[in-house]
Design a protein around this motif. Sequence first.
Motif, PDB file in Angstrom:
ATOM      1  N   LYS A 203       1.075  -1.091  -0.014  1.00  0.00           N
ATOM      2  CA  LYS A 203      -0.029  -0.274  -0.003  1.00  0.00           C
ATOM      3  C   LYS A 203       0.743   1.297   0.049  1.00  0.00           C
ATOM      4  N   GLU A 204       1.967   1.206   0.657  1.00  0.00           N
ATOM      5  CA  GLU A 204       2.840   2.281   0.706  1.00  0.00           C
ATOM      6  C   GLU A 204       3.876   2.443  -0.813  1.00  0.00           C
ATOM      7  N   GLU A 205       4.028   1.305  -1.304  1.00  0.00           N
ATOM      8  CA  GLU A 205       4.897   1.237  -2.387  1.00  0.00           C
ATOM      9  C   GLU A 205       4.301   1.053  -3.703  1.00  0.00           C
ATOM     10  N   GLY A 206       2.836   0.678  -3.957  1.00  0.00           N
ATOM     11  CA  GLY A 206       1.837   0.240  -5.157  1.00  0.00           C
ATOM     12  C   GLY A 206       1.946  -0.863  -5.499  1.00  0.00           C
ATOM     13  N   PHE A 207       0.813  -1.392  -6.310  1.00  0.00           N
ATOM     14  CA  PHE A 207       0.632  -2.762  -6.739  1.00  0.00           C
ATOM     15  C   PHE A 207       1.005  -2.962  -8.039  1.00  0.00           C
ATOM     16  N   ASP A 208       1.484  -2.014  -8.529  1.00  0.00           N
ATOM     17  CA  ASP A 208       1.654  -2.235  -9.933  1.00  0.00           C
ATOM     18  C   ASP A 208       2.765  -3.396 -10.350  1.00  0.00           C
ATOM     19  N   GLN A 209       3.260  -4.010  -9.554  1.00  0.00           N
ATOM     20  CA  GLN A 209       4.647  -5.057 -10.083  1.00  0.00           C
ATOM     21  C   GLN A 209       3.988  -6.270 -10.175  1.00  0.00           C
ATOM     22  N   LEU A 210       2.799  -6.411  -9.342  1.00  0.00           N
ATOM     23  CA  LEU A 210       1.780  -7.556  -9.142  1.00  0.00           C
ATOM     24  C   LEU A 210       1.214  -8.349 -10.487  1.00  0.00           C
ATOM     25  N   ASN A 211       1.091  -9.492 -10.663  1.00  0.00           N
ATOM     26  CA  ASN A 211       0.154  -9.814 -12.074  1.00  0.00           C
ATOM     27  C   ASN A 211      -1.327  -9.720 -11.386  1.00  0.00           C
ATOM     28  N   LYS A 212      -2.076  -9.881 -12.460  1.00  0.00           N
ATOM     29  CA  LYS A 212      -3.565  -9.572 -12.385  1.00  0.00           C
ATOM     30  C   LYS A 212      -4.303 -10.216 -11.273  1.00  0.00           C
ATOM     31  N   ARG A 213      -4.020 -11.592 -11.091  1.00  0.00           N
ATOM     32  CA  ARG A 213      -4.591 -12.353 -10.118  1.00  0.00           C
ATOM     33  C   ARG A 213      -4.055 -11.763  -8.646  1.00  0.00           C
ATOM     34  N   GLN A 214      -2.873 -11.566  -8.529  1.00  0.00           N
ATOM     35  CA  GLN A 214      -2.598 -10.896  -7.146  1.00  0.00           C
ATOM     36  C   GLN A 214      -3.102  -9.354  -6.688  1.00  0.00           C
ATOM     37  N   ARG A 215      -3.335  -8.689  -7.904  1.00  0.00           N
ATOM     38  CA  ARG A 215      -3.823  -7.326  -7.792  1.00  0.00           C
ATOM     39  C   ARG A 215      -5.202  -7.581  -7.374  1.00  0.00           C
ATOM     40  N   LEU A 216      -6.004  -8.668  -7.925  1.00  0.00           N
ATOM     41  CA  LEU A 216      -7.478  -8.929  -7.704  1.00  0.00           C
ATOM     42  C   LEU A 216      -7.501  -9.446  -6.300  1.00  0.00           C
ATOM     43  N   LYS A 217      -6.603 -10.132  -5.876  1.00  0.00           N
ATOM     44  CA  LYS A 217      -6.768 -10.684  -4.569  1.00  0.00           C
ATOM     45  C   LYS A 217      -6.561  -9.544  -3.343  1.00  0.00           C
ATOM     46  N   TYR A 218      -5.568  -8.725  -3.716  1.00  0.00           N
ATOM     47  CA  TYR A 218      -5.496  -7.610  -2.555  1.00  0.00           C
ATOM     48  C   TYR A 218      -6.687  -6.425  -2.628  1.00  0.00           C
ATOM     49  N   LYS A 219      -7.065  -6.186  -3.798  1.00  0.00           N
ATOM     50  CA  LYS A 219      -8.265  -5.480  -4.251  1.00  0.00           C
ATOM     51  C   LYS A 219      -9.374  -5.891  -3.279  1.00  0.00           C
ATOM     52  N   LEU A 220      -9.732  -7.263  -3.471  1.00  0.00           N
ATOM     53  CA  LEU A 220     -10.833  -7.813  -2.709  1.00  0.00           C
ATOM     54  C   LEU A 220     -10.702  -7.903  -1.048  1.00  0.00           C
ATOM     55  N   ILE A 221      -9.154  -7.991  -0.770  1.00  0.00           N
ATOM     56  CA  ILE A 221      -9.149  -8.028   0.539  1.00  0.00           C
ATOM     57  C   ILE A 221      -9.094  -6.317   1.030  1.00  0.00           C
ATOM     58  N   GLU A 222      -8.788  -5.386   0.260  1.00  0.00           N
ATOM     59  CA  GLU A 222      -9.046  -4.295   0.712  1.00  0.00           C
ATOM     60  C   GLU A 222     -10.574  -3.859   0.798  1.00  0.00           C
ATOM     61  N   MET A 223     -11.416  -4.462   0.093  1.00  0.00           N
ATOM     62  CA  MET A 223     -12.950  -4.154   0.039  1.00  0.00           C
ATOM     63  C   MET A 223     -13.454  -4.969   1.000  1.00  0.00           C
ATOM     64  N   GLY A 224     -12.735  -5.869   1.879  1.00  0.00           N
ATOM     65  CA  GLY A 224     -13.252  -6.687   2.776  1.00  0.00           C
ATOM     66  C   GLY A 224     -14.043  -7.894   2.388  1.00  0.00           C
ATOM     67  N   VAL A 225     -14.086  -8.226   1.133  1.00  0.00           N
ATOM     68  CA  VAL A 225     -15.013  -9.386   0.461  1.00  0.00           C
ATOM     69  C   VAL A 225     -14.268 -10.601   0.151  1.00  0.00           C
ATOM     70  N   MET A 226     -13.031 -10.638   0.510  1.00  0.00           N
ATOM     71  CA  MET A 226     -12.241 -11.779  -0.351  1.00  0.00           C
ATOM     72  C   MET A 226     -12.597 -13.261   0.533  1.00  0.00           C
ATOM     73  N   PRO A 227     -12.897 -13.215   1.755  1.00  0.00           N
ATOM     74  CA  PRO A 227     -13.252 -14.541   2.394  1.00  0.00           C
ATOM     75  C   PRO A 227     -14.666 -14.808   1.739  1.00  0.00           C
ATOM     76  N   ALA A 228     -15.710 -14.178   1.480  1.00  0.00           N
ATOM     77  CA  ALA A 228     -16.777 -14.546   0.873  1.00  0.00           C
ATOM     78  C   ALA A 228     -16.669 -14.959  -0.500  1.00  0.00           C
ATOM     79  N   ALA A 229     -15.927 -14.098  -1.397  1.00  0.00           N
ATOM     80  CA  ALA A 229     -15.443 -14.235  -2.715  1.00  0.00           C
ATOM     81  C   ALA A 229     -14.896 -15.558  -3.099  1.00  0.00           C
ATOM     82  N   TYR A 230     -13.681 -15.941  -1.945  1.00  0.00           N
ATOM     83  CA  TYR A 230     -12.972 -17.126  -2.212  1.00  0.00           C
ATOM     84  C   TYR A 230     -14.115 -18.271  -2.207  1.00  0.00           C
ATOM     85  N   PHE A 231     -14.845 -18.280  -1.129  1.00  0.00           N
ATOM     86  CA  PHE A 231     -15.538 -19.514  -0.706  1.00  0.00           C
ATOM     87  C   PHE A 231     -16.733 -19.647  -1.881  1.00  0.00           C
TER      88      PHE A 231
END
Length: 270
Positions: A203-231
Amino acid sequence: MMIPISVVIPVKNEEKNLPRSLDLLKEFSEIIVVDSGSTDKTKEIAEKWGARFINFEWNGKFPKKRNWVLRNERLKNDWVLFLDADELPSKEFIEEIKERVGREDYDGYWITFINYFMGNQLKHGDKFRKLPLFKVSKGEYEKIEEDSWSHLDMEIHEHPIIEGNVGSIKAPIIHNDYRGLEHYIQKHNAYSSWEARRYLKLKEEGFDQLNKRQRLKYKLIEMGVMPAAYFIGSFFFKAGFLDGRTGYDFARFKANYFLQIQSKIKEFQK
């Protein structure tokens, strides 16, 4: 003919899994067990099977265990295969890589894993694959700046960066940890702390170096919906429900893992 691949097995207290693993790797020309100060019979087992045993003491900085081996140990072969002690090569996998490593068209290979959870095979749900087989001169695990906050001495979520073409091995490796649910929970508790701290660093350095799947994971974590989305994704859309109660339990435990990450992020921010 011995298979011209150096197999590197990072371990810590793996006396339950290691004998089974080493017994299946007898055709490989070099086996290296890299240990993080085990207090059980891991060393005796490795030496009994004729593996080269290395005791690794991490100084808290780069490189971690796998990259340390690549940078500091002279391997006998041009190819390296990184396996955990609970990852067991199938006969079909061994036969396929005998043919693959002699070819010059690829410098690394993705490998698919057949997962077991609580003693039962998972045939559906989110599939697991890694890139642990590559030419020594062509790859290394990515470097993550974590000197000030990481407590894990081995690359867990770091991915190999390969210079060249990457293919896929069709035959699977069996992933079956015989240390039980208690160990699974302990391990993922440590992993979730790492993930939470890495998120704050990104969050300090930026997410640009991540691949698309990693960026999506952290975006869903940031939104607070990753547990439900994964299940929902794994259990329903990827048919994890076809594995019955085991599929349900695995999806719930994995969803809880992401809940731990989200909760720890909030706690660390305070």
